[in-house]
Design a protein around this motif. Structure first.
Motif, PDB file in Angstrom:
ATOM      1  N   TRP A 115      12.193   2.036   8.806  1.00  0.00           N
ATOM      2  CA  TRP A 115      11.431   1.908   7.645  1.00  0.00           C
ATOM      3  C   TRP A 115      10.109   1.010   7.847  1.00  0.00           C
ATOM      4  CZ3 TRP A 115      11.968   2.992   2.524  1.00  0.00           C
ATOM      5  CH2 TRP A 115      13.157   2.749   2.166  1.00  0.00           C
ATOM      6  N   LYS A 116       8.424   1.717   6.963  1.00  0.00           N
ATOM      7  CA  LYS A 116       7.400   1.364   7.764  1.00  0.00           C
ATOM      8  C   LYS A 116       6.582   1.277   6.776  1.00  0.00           C
ATOM      9  CE  LYS A 116       3.020   2.841   9.623  1.00  0.00           C
ATOM     10  NZ  LYS A 116       2.266   2.781   8.144  1.00  0.00           N
ATOM     11  N   LEU A 117       6.880  -0.306   6.626  1.00  0.00           N
ATOM     12  CA  LEU A 117       5.615  -1.124   4.949  1.00  0.00           C
ATOM     13  C   LEU A 117       4.247  -1.836   5.018  1.00  0.00           C
ATOM     14  CD1 LEU A 117       5.974  -1.842   2.323  1.00  0.00           C
ATOM     15  CD2 LEU A 117       7.370  -4.370   3.263  1.00  0.00           C
ATOM     16  N   ASP A 118       2.973  -0.788   4.629  1.00  0.00           N
ATOM     17  CA  ASP A 118       2.181  -1.119   4.716  1.00  0.00           C
ATOM     18  C   ASP A 118       1.362  -1.774   4.027  1.00  0.00           C
ATOM     19  OD1 ASP A 118       1.278   0.887   7.010  1.00  0.00           O
ATOM     20  OD2 ASP A 118       1.626   2.897   5.430  1.00  0.00           O
ATOM     21  N   LEU A 119       1.332  -3.439   4.145  1.00  0.00           N
ATOM     22  CA  LEU A 119       0.667  -4.819   3.323  1.00  0.00           C
ATOM     23  C   LEU A 119      -0.653  -4.854   3.251  1.00  0.00           C
ATOM     24  CD1 LEU A 119       3.606  -6.578   4.246  1.00  0.00           C
ATOM     25  CD2 LEU A 119       4.018  -5.313   1.998  1.00  0.00           C
ATOM     26  N   ALA A 120      -1.416  -4.661   2.048  1.00  0.00           N
ATOM     27  CA  ALA A 120      -2.556  -5.578   2.005  1.00  0.00           C
ATOM     28  C   ALA A 120      -3.569  -6.409   1.905  1.00  0.00           C
ATOM     29  CB  ALA A 120      -3.249  -4.493   1.094  1.00  0.00           C
ATOM     30  N   LEU A 121      -4.463  -7.742   2.671  1.00  0.00           N
ATOM     31  CA  LEU A 121      -4.670  -8.650   2.100  1.00  0.00           C
ATOM     32  C   LEU A 121      -5.840  -8.666   1.923  1.00  0.00           C
ATOM     33  CD1 LEU A 121      -3.263  -9.131   5.223  1.00  0.00           C
ATOM     34  CD2 LEU A 121      -4.111 -11.112   4.914  1.00  0.00           C
ATOM     35  N   PRO A 122      -6.172  -9.481   0.620  1.00  0.00           N
ATOM     36  CA  PRO A 122      -7.166  -9.399  -0.131  1.00  0.00           C
ATOM     37  C   PRO A 122      -8.207  -8.536   0.499  1.00  0.00           C
ATOM     38  CG  PRO A 122      -6.200 -11.295  -1.169  1.00  0.00           C
ATOM     39  CD  PRO A 122      -5.577 -10.986   0.268  1.00  0.00           C
ATOM     40  N   ASN A 123      -9.149  -9.300   1.616  1.00  0.00           N
ATOM     41  CA  ASN A 123      -9.677  -8.266   2.345  1.00  0.00           C
ATOM     42  C   ASN A 123     -10.128  -7.222   2.925  1.00  0.00           C
ATOM     43  OD1 ASN A 123      -8.630  -8.833   3.960  1.00  0.00           O
ATOM     44  ND2 ASN A 123     -10.187 -10.010   5.131  1.00  0.00           N
ATOM     45  N   GLY A 124      -8.315  -6.572   2.852  1.00  0.00           N
ATOM     46  CA  GLY A 124      -8.252  -5.300   3.209  1.00  0.00           C
ATOM     47  C   GLY A 124      -7.715  -4.952   4.558  1.00  0.00           C
ATOM     48  N   ASN A 125      -7.877  -6.065   5.016  1.00  0.00           N
ATOM     49  CA  ASN A 125      -7.185  -5.912   6.414  1.00  0.00           C
ATOM     50  C   ASN A 125      -5.706  -6.206   6.034  1.00  0.00           C
ATOM     51  OD1 ASN A 125      -9.186  -8.856   7.668  1.00  0.00           O
ATOM     52  ND2 ASN A 125      -8.485  -7.410   8.916  1.00  0.00           N
ATOM     53  N   GLN A 126      -4.921  -5.753   6.765  1.00  0.00           N
ATOM     54  CA  GLN A 126      -3.343  -4.854   6.665  1.00  0.00           C
ATOM     55  C   GLN A 126      -2.909  -4.869   7.664  1.00  0.00           C
ATOM     56  OE1 GLN A 126      -3.430  -0.444   6.599  1.00  0.00           O
ATOM     57  NE2 GLN A 126      -5.399  -0.604   4.920  1.00  0.00           N
ATOM     58  N   LEU A 127      -1.381  -5.602   7.311  1.00  0.00           N
ATOM     59  CA  LEU A 127       0.139  -6.012   8.037  1.00  0.00           C
ATOM     60  C   LEU A 127       0.857  -4.491   8.258  1.00  0.00           C
ATOM     61  CD1 LEU A 127       1.684  -9.450   7.217  1.00  0.00           C
ATOM     62  CD2 LEU A 127      -0.256  -8.121   9.183  1.00  0.00           C
ATOM     63  N   GLU A 128       1.155  -4.124   9.239  1.00  0.00           N
ATOM     64  CA  GLU A 128       2.649  -3.131   8.563  1.00  0.00           C
ATOM     65  C   GLU A 128       3.913  -3.593   9.980  1.00  0.00           C
ATOM     66  OE1 GLU A 128      -0.015   1.215  10.182  1.00  0.00           O
ATOM     67  OE2 GLU A 128       1.290  -0.567  11.673  1.00  0.00           O
ATOM     68  N   ILE A 158       1.035  -1.189   0.042  1.00  0.00           N
ATOM     69  CA  ILE A 158       0.145  -0.444  -0.189  1.00  0.00           C
ATOM     70  C   ILE A 158       1.063   1.017   0.137  1.00  0.00           C
ATOM     71  CG2 ILE A 158      -1.488   1.764   1.454  1.00  0.00           C
ATOM     72  CD1 ILE A 158      -2.564  -1.271   2.788  1.00  0.00           C
ATOM     73  N   ALA A 159       1.670   1.227   1.309  1.00  0.00           N
ATOM     74  CA  ALA A 159       2.507   2.486   1.298  1.00  0.00           C
ATOM     75  C   ALA A 159       4.169   2.315   1.607  1.00  0.00           C
ATOM     76  CB  ALA A 159       2.066   3.438   1.830  1.00  0.00           C
ATOM     77  N   GLU A 160       4.892   2.414   1.204  1.00  0.00           N
ATOM     78  CA  GLU A 160       6.657   2.161   1.406  1.00  0.00           C
ATOM     79  C   GLU A 160       7.082   3.132   2.546  1.00  0.00           C
ATOM     80  OE1 GLU A 160      10.053  -0.601   1.106  1.00  0.00           O
ATOM     81  OE2 GLU A 160       9.104  -0.121  -0.544  1.00  0.00           O
TER      82      GLU A 160
END
Length: 131
Positions: A46-59, A35-37
């Motif tokens: 570093w902060k990396l925002d990641l998305a799963l297909p259902n909209g949940n996110q991992l940072e 989503i964003a880095e």
């Protein structure tokens, strides 16, 4: 006063020891979308925002010299992070073929669903759980 409602989990934050290796693991191997880095110079992080297909996110965060997790998986705090998959066996095969050690598949005694565990590059316990 009426109790407010928690609607969903927005994200789970993970601190890694090797940002490049963990970024590759979560994006290329597990297939999460970026989503964003952002690099935070004042924190050398570093902060990396990641998305799963259902909209949940991992940072995914990096920090200089983060302390190691005390033990696993029974240490206080986060026990594991579980991902829903359509086919635990197929995903297990994929991970194994890519050099990731995966525990034998088990069946949840209460739901009858298949599940298994593996670890991210820092030993964070991850679970695959049958849809």
């Amino acid at each position: 006063m009426t109790r407010p409602i928690l609607n969903a989990i927005h994200h789970v934050a993970i601190i890694c020891s090797d940002y490049t290796h963990s970024k590759q693991f979560y994006t290329q191997l597990l297939g999460l979308s970026v989503i964003a880095e952002n690099y935070r110079r004042e924190r050398d992080s570093w902060k990396l925002d990641l998305a799963l297909p259902n909209g949940n996110q991992l940072e995914l965060f990096s920090f200089p010299n983060p302390p190691a997790r005390p033990s696993q998986p029974e240490a206080q705090g986060l026990r594991h992070l579980a991902f829903v998959v359509d086919d635990v066996a197929a995903f297990t095969t994929y991970l194994t073929q890519n050099g990731v050690a995966v525990e034998p598949i088990r069946i949840d005694e209460f739901t009858g669903k298949a599940f298994t565990f593996f670890q991210d590059p820092d030993g964070l316990p991850l679970e695959l759980y049958q849809r």
